[in-house]
Write a protein that holds these residues in place. Structure first.
Motif, short mmCIF file in Angstrom:
data_model
loop_
_atom_site.label_atom_id
_atom_site.label_comp_id
_atom_site.label_asym_id
_atom_site.label_seq_id
_atom_site.Cartn_x
_atom_site.Cartn_y
_atom_site.Cartn_z
N ILE A 24 -66.45 29.04 -113.91
CA ILE A 24 -65.09 29.40 -113.50
C ILE A 24 -65.11 30.76 -112.80
N GLY A 25 -64.43 30.86 -111.67
CA GLY A 25 -64.26 32.14 -111.00
C GLY A 25 -63.09 32.88 -111.63
N VAL A 26 -63.30 34.17 -111.91
CA VAL A 26 -62.27 34.92 -112.63
C VAL A 26 -61.89 36.19 -111.86
N GLY A 27 -60.59 36.36 -111.68
CA GLY A 27 -60.04 37.48 -110.91
C GLY A 27 -59.96 38.77 -111.71
N THR A 28 -59.20 39.70 -111.15
CA THR A 28 -59.12 41.06 -111.70
C THR A 28 -57.66 41.49 -111.80
N GLY A 29 -57.35 42.25 -112.85
CA GLY A 29 -56.00 42.77 -113.01
C GLY A 29 -55.43 42.41 -114.37
N SER A 30 -54.20 42.83 -114.60
CA SER A 30 -53.62 42.63 -115.93
C SER A 30 -53.35 41.14 -116.21
N THR A 31 -52.96 40.38 -115.18
CA THR A 31 -52.72 38.95 -115.39
C THR A 31 -54.05 38.23 -115.62
N ALA A 32 -55.05 38.60 -114.83
CA ALA A 32 -56.38 38.02 -115.02
C ALA A 32 -56.92 38.36 -116.41
N ASN A 33 -56.60 39.55 -116.90
CA ASN A 33 -57.06 39.92 -118.25
C ASN A 33 -56.49 38.97 -119.31
N TYR A 34 -55.20 38.63 -119.14
CA TYR A 34 -54.62 37.64 -120.08
C TYR A 34 -55.38 36.32 -119.98
N PHE A 35 -55.73 35.96 -118.73
CA PHE A 35 -56.45 34.70 -118.55
C PHE A 35 -57.82 34.75 -119.24
N ILE A 36 -58.52 35.87 -119.11
CA ILE A 36 -59.85 36.00 -119.75
C ILE A 36 -59.72 35.81 -121.26
N ASP A 37 -58.68 36.41 -121.82
CA ASP A 37 -58.50 36.31 -123.28
C ASP A 37 -58.22 34.86 -123.69
N GLU A 38 -57.50 34.13 -122.85
CA GLU A 38 -57.25 32.71 -123.14
C GLU A 38 -58.52 31.88 -122.93
N LEU A 39 -59.28 32.24 -121.87
CA LEU A 39 -60.51 31.51 -121.57
C LEU A 39 -61.51 31.63 -122.73
N ALA A 40 -61.48 32.77 -123.39
CA ALA A 40 -62.38 33.01 -124.52
C ALA A 40 -62.17 31.96 -125.62
N LYS A 41 -60.93 31.47 -125.72
CA LYS A 41 -60.63 30.49 -126.78
C LYS A 41 -61.26 29.13 -126.48
N ILE A 42 -61.58 28.87 -125.21
CA ILE A 42 -62.20 27.57 -124.87
C ILE A 42 -63.60 27.79 -124.27
N LYS A 43 -64.23 28.90 -124.61
CA LYS A 43 -65.50 29.24 -123.94
C LYS A 43 -66.60 28.21 -124.19
#
Ligand code: 5RP
Length: 220
Positions: A24-43
């Motif tokens: 998965i390609g992952v962006g940068t910024g506060s919204t992307a940070n929320y996404f990273i934290d969610e992605l961690a749940k399905i890593k």
């Protein structure tokens, strides 16, 4: 919902668009940070991630998500990132966090760009948010003069160096009536590494957090 809650809701909604067994390609910024934290749940369901900045790579690693080199990847099904402004044509201004060059590279490789944002980011016309432009340091003054000829007012971002060792000019008051044309014009100026208009490679899907829910906007 507050803008922050809208960002988080959009980031959570993006998880439903993540294919199993992929990078998965992952962006940068506060919204992307929320996404990273969610992605961690399905890593356990993904094969790793490509990061669009050093900051994002660090956050992904802190969740024990493997960060891969884009050069070793030939297929990137999805890229998820925020935006500073986005239109109903899914043209964007990006680079508020200064990561626009790597963001544009990862977006170029990705088959699908999912933009996640709060509703303040949806605009009729781009340009109210100053347009970030990454510039080779020795070209800063020349590029600033060329941008002034296009009607913009460039301001050097203070105390900021990009992950690529360059500087950022934030361009105020630029009339962006045609984002594709403007992106092309800026690409012609020697010394500009990347401009923050994402019009040639626009988003494919916008997940927009709003007062009560998350709207899905795609091109008709
Ligand atoms: C960073 C970006 C970000 O996507 C953009 O600045 C939006 O940031 P945020 O999600 O914090 O509002 O382009 O270079």
């Amino acid at each position: 919902m507050t803008p922050d809650e809208q960002k988080k809701a959009a980031a959570t909604a993006a998880i439903e668009h993540i294919p199993v067994g992929c990078i998965i390609g992952v962006g940068t910024g506060s919204t992307a940070n929320y996404f990273i934290d969610e992605l961690a749940k399905i890593k356990h369901k993904i094969d790793g991630a490509v990061a669009s900045s050093d900051t994002t790579a660090k956050r992904l690693k802190s969740h024990n998500i493997e960060v891969l080199d884009l050069n070793n990847i030939d297929d990137l099904p999805v890229y998820v990132d925020g935006a500073d402004e986005i239109t109903e044509h899914l043209h964007m201004t990006k680079g508020g966090g200064g990561a626009l060059t790597r963001e544009k590279i990862v977006a170029a490789v990705a088959r699908k760009f999912i933009c996640i944002a709060d509703q303040t980011k949806l605009v009729k016309m781009l340009g109210n948010f100053p347009l970030p432009i990454e510039v080779i340091p020795m070209a800063r003054s020349y590029v600033a003069r060329e941008i002034a000829l296009l009607g913009g007012q460039p301001a050097l971002r203070q105390n900021f160096v990009t992950d690529n060792g360059n500087v950022i000019l934030d361009v105020h008051s630029l009339q962006i009536l045609n984002p594709i044309e403007m992106e092309e014009k800026l690409n012609q100026i020697t010394g500009i590494v990347t401009n923050g208009l994402f019009a040639h490679r626009a988003a494919d899907v916008l997940l927009l957090g709003s007062d009560n829910d998350v709207r899905t906007i795609t091109l008709q």
